[in-house]
Enzyme design. Sequence first.
Site, PDB file in Angstrom:
ATOM      1  N   SER A 150       3.267  -0.788 -15.744  1.00 45.12           N
ATOM      2  CA  SER A 150       4.686  -0.449 -15.690  1.00 45.12           C
ATOM      3  C   SER A 150       5.472  -1.465 -16.497  1.00 45.12           C
ATOM      4  O   SER A 150       5.029  -2.606 -16.687  1.00 45.12           O
ATOM      5  CB  SER A 150       5.185  -0.459 -14.243  1.00 45.12           C
ATOM      6  OG  SER A 150       6.595  -0.365 -14.189  1.00 45.12           O
ATOM      7  N   TYR A 163       6.600  -4.708  -6.373  1.00 44.23           N
ATOM      8  CA  TYR A 163       6.073  -3.764  -7.357  1.00 44.23           C
ATOM      9  C   TYR A 163       5.825  -4.468  -8.688  1.00 44.23           C
ATOM     10  O   TYR A 163       4.766  -4.311  -9.309  1.00 44.23           O
ATOM     11  CB  TYR A 163       7.071  -2.620  -7.514  1.00 44.23           C
ATOM     12  CG  TYR A 163       6.733  -1.589  -8.559  1.00 44.23           C
ATOM     13  CD1 TYR A 163       5.857  -0.546  -8.282  1.00 44.23           C
ATOM     14  CD2 TYR A 163       7.318  -1.638  -9.820  1.00 44.23           C
ATOM     15  CE1 TYR A 163       5.561   0.418  -9.232  1.00 44.23           C
ATOM     16  CE2 TYR A 163       7.038  -0.686 -10.781  1.00 44.23           C
ATOM     17  CZ  TYR A 163       6.159   0.346 -10.487  1.00 44.23           C
ATOM     18  OH  TYR A 163       5.876   1.296 -11.441  1.00 44.23           O
TER      19      TYR A 163
END
Length: 339
Positions: A150, A163
Amino acid sequence: MARTPRPPAFDGLSALVTGGSRGLGLLLSARLARQGCRVTVAARDADELSRGADWIRERTGATVSTVVCDVRDRDAVEAAVRQADSEQGGLDVVVANAGVIQVAPVASLDSGAFEDAMATIFGGAVNTAMAALPHLRRSEAGGRLCIIGSVGGLLAVPHLLPYSCAKAAVGTLGEGLQAETADTKVSVTTVHPGLMRTGSHLQAEFGGRSAEEFAWFSALSGTPVVSMDADRAAERIVRAVQRRRTRLVLTPAARVAGVAHGLAPTAVTRLSGFATRLLPSPPARHGADGVAGDRIVQGHGIDGAPTRWAEKVRELGSRLNDRAARRYNQEIPGPPTSA
């Protein structure tokens, strides 16, 4: 003389996709099926898997295999990989996609949020890669491993710290595995998507002022230009795996952010600090233990924003993302209604 059509890019190969029952994983599974792969989809929820398999069959005509698997469980992952290899006559492509998203200020979290993110995102990728590599090395076509990172792994994103930490570890894993398999026929592709319209806001977990966090996250991840069409993202990822690219960063915003952080990390960190001040502040601490914030709740469990501005932000930006949620198996089915 008519040309003979080319066979699909992955014609006759087999693939396993973790987290493949909804969102990006569902679209990757469908793309691989269209390209001729015999696909096995792995996910934690059996009902969701069944709906995802039906979704793929309706849109591609391909029948996919399914296996219930929690990627945090190493034994379960190894069993899923063995099942895919056995049922499909080998394993040629593996996509490590499963993950979780937690959206909250760090003051509203405890260490358990970091442990959960690391166990699911990073631990899941490790379990999948380590179980798959021996099978991929035996692939006559040359195995392909794809690891989904990501933009949050390229720089720390405010209110997404667990995250981001886990995705940073995933990025390092992908680069390291590519280096260590360089003398084999196996290729490792690490993908760093930016925001995509997958409908993941309904499955993400929100803390702190959860309704306000839900409002900004769902709006931003559904805004054109800032976010990317998920089906287009899946197409580019499958093409990168086919071409054995080492690294793919999706969306112009993600590429700019990654480059800027590499060139001027201090400036980017300061900008992130400014952006944090624009996001919902954590609730006041309360209780004997001094814990801040309300409970963590998934997006589909949030009825609406508590303030008019938050609801307006969500309404303006989230329509495309809400539509994606309906399309890509992200919504939680309600109880059957009587006729």
